[in-house]
Design an enzyme around this catalytic site. Structure first.
Site: not given
Ligand SMILES: [Ca+2]
Ligand SMILES: [Ca+2]
Length: 592
Positions: A189, A514, A556, A565
């Site tokens: 993020d 991710h 994956d 992530e």
């Protein structure tokens, strides 16, 4: 069709048939899957083990790039682990020392991926893993000169961040605009969290303090390469300057995070323009901040001409945060409770540490070491027991202990006595990590217990490596470096998944982490140098995993925030481990 063309076509068909036949004999692609090794490679005079899975004979050999057989050996008898019933055999080719590029071949299995035997074999991946921090810088465009095909527009200038209602004070009521630019995006993020920045920045500063000679010259093509200061400290400063903006100058408290109210879509950073907030101050944030700033004050003090005043600013900030934490020793970050009382509701990462005793220890030690004032040291119970818990974002005690041991020659009094006790407790912990490595299905320190495979298990492996290198630092016993290296081998492919968990380094690496920019940028390869979280049988993301066995529970897939992530606090210990092993390569005789 002319005769000549027909002949050509037949020749091509024949070639394809022969090639396919060779694949059947050697099973090259299968071999890559079934032979697990460090896909970057091995030091000429260092330990070299590969792990072979599946059905096969007991012979293996190495072939050079020209296909010639250069070495042969016998596999061990097959073995399993307590948590994975699949049997493996070990190929030990440590005795083969000639530099070159090779494949390992096992009859009935095939050829491994290619790997190198050479000096500085981890230099590229060490630099790649710290270069990743440049790729995740907020508030700056990435230019082709430094970012190549991953160049992108600036994201998150963060010059208009709103004080969230949970953080409102008389001097800074809700909605007050503050400027909080720079820093690294935390993970998949785009938010920035002080707690996770704490352990990350501390780990990287410790790399500098432990290996200043190596880190003074190492460089990896960032905008600050070619100036007069070490690239590592240039990169760390990008985050330190952001962290400084997170302190409220009115009271010394530190906001827990700079964040959106909720996570962005899978979009590029310049498209993610949701409002940003500085949310509630927390004790954990203040103490992690104090520890990092005290350590930064010590490190940047060595560069008074290049960074005038920086060291003093860091130390002042550290002291103010410490003072705030003394007055607010139990202000935990509890996102649910905050959301019950304040708007807008915040649903991004909480990093809600329930126990800040270890944060007090870390901050007290760093402030004491930088200032020499025993008042800091005497405020916290530095050594409440002889446990040596592996560092994580919520458990930072050892970061302080590592610093104490590093500077133990300067200590007197209680600190000196404690350092002796810490030294023996740390060695006991290190020796416990060494138990059973050579008998394991995958011979690495990582994997002693199924409990090693937690969310972010790759960081467990890297932090175990750092702990062993700290044990080496106080004993100079090479066995600790050998075992730290075993975890680097684990991370780079010698593991039950067969993946090198480092994007862009190795033959089989994560392609779908991710990670928002890697998913949104339209480029097939993810940003290189990022460490995937790794096997995590808890599978909190409920994605489609091929296996639930602890050391295999990895997928994956961009869906998998629980195993695939990336995060700054996972990358940083990898950076430390890889650079440290490189720095010790000659000393411990891996090459000369
Ligand atoms: Ca530089
Ligand atoms: Ca804690």
């Amino acid at each position: 069709m002319k005769r000549k063309e027909l002949f050509l076509l037949r020749s091509i068909a024949l070639l394809i048939t022969v090639w396919c036949g060779m694949l059947n004999v050697y099973g090259q692609r299968n071999g890559g899957e079934q032979i697990r090794l460090n896909q970057e490679g091995y030091y000429p005079e260092g330990p070299k083990l590969a792990v072979v899975t599946g059905e096969h004979g007991d012979e293996f050999y190495l072939v050079a790039a020209d296909g010639k057989k250069v070495w042969e050996g016998k596999l061990t008898t097959a073995r399993a682990s307590t948590y994975n019933p699949k049997k493996t055999s070990i190929a030990d080719f440590s005795a083969f020392q000639k530099p070159g590029t090779y494949r390992l071949v096992v009859k009935g299995v095939g050829e491994s991926y290619p790997f190198n035997i050479r000096k500085h074999v981890h230099e590229a991946v060490a630099k790649g893993s710290i270069k990743a921090f440049y790729y995740i810088r907020a508030s700056t465009p990435l230019t082709p000169t430094y970012a190549g095909k991953w160049s992108r527009a600036e994201g998150h200038p963060d010059n208009k961040v709103l004080v969230h209602s949970s953080a409102a004070t008389a001097q800074r009521p809700a909605g007050t605009i503050i400027s909080s630019p720079r820093g690294w995006y935390d993970a998949g993020d785009y938010n920035k969290y002080i707690v996770n920045s704490g352990i990350t920045t501390g780990t990287l500063l410790s790399l500098y303090e432990d290996f200043p000679a190596a880190m003074n010259t190492a460089t990896w093509n960032i905008p600050e390469s070619g100036n007069t200061t070490p690239d590592l400290l240039d990169e760390v400063l990008w985050n330190v300057r952001w962290m400084l903006t997170m302190q409220d100058p009115n009271d010394g408290g530190v906001y827990h995070k700079c964040t959106n109210a909720s996570f962005d879509k899978m979009e590029m950073p310049d498209k993610a323009v949701a409002l940003r907030y500085a949310v509630q101050k927390s004790t954990a944030a203040a103490l992690d901040f104090a520890a990092v700033m005290a350590q930064a004050a010590r490190v940047y003090k060595e560069f008074p001409k290049q960074w005038p005043g920086l060291s003093d600013s860091c130390l002042t900030a550290a002291k103010q945060a410490w003072t705030w934490a003394q007055k607010n020793p139990a202000q935990l970050y509890e996102q649910n409770a905050i959301n019950a009382s304040f708007e807008p509701k915040i649903s991004t990462g909480a990093y809600g540490d329930r126990d800040v005793k270890d944060e007090f220890i870390w901050a007290a030690i760093e402030l004491f070491l930088t200032t020499g004032e025993t008042s800091y040291y005497n405020t916290a119970a530095i050594l409440p027991d002889d446990k040596m818990p592996l560092p994580s974002w919520a458990q930072v005690r050892l970061l302080g202990y590592y610093s104490l041991l590093r500077l133990s020659n300067t200590l007197t009094g209680a600190a000196k006595t404690d350092a002796e006790k810490i030294k023996s407790a740390l060695l006991k912990t290190a020796d416990a990590l060494l138990v059973g490595v050579n008998e394991r299905a995958y011979p690495s320190v990582m994997g002693q217990s199924a409990k090693d495979f937690i969310w972010g298990s790759s960081a467990v492996a890297a932090n175990e490596g750092i702990l062993l290198l700290q044990a080496y630092a106080v004993t100079k016993d090479k066995k600790y470096v050998d075992n730290a290296l075993s975890n680097l081998d684990y991370l780079l492919g010698r593991n039950a998944t067969g993946y090198s968990f480092m994007t862009g380094f190795g033959s089989k690496t994560p392609m779908h982490p991710h990670h928002r920019p890697s998913e949104a940028d339209g480029i097939a390869e993810p940003i290189p140098g990022m460490l995937a979280g790794g096997p995590n049988p808890s599978m909190q993301d409920k994605c489609n995993y091929a296996s639930a066995i602890p050391d295999e529970a990895y997928v994956d897939d961009v869906c998998s925030f629980a195993s695939n992530e990336i995060a700054i606090n996972w990358n940083a210990p990898f950076v430390y481990l890889a650079f440290a092993v490189e720095a010790l390569e000659n000393t411990v005789g891996y090459s000369h």
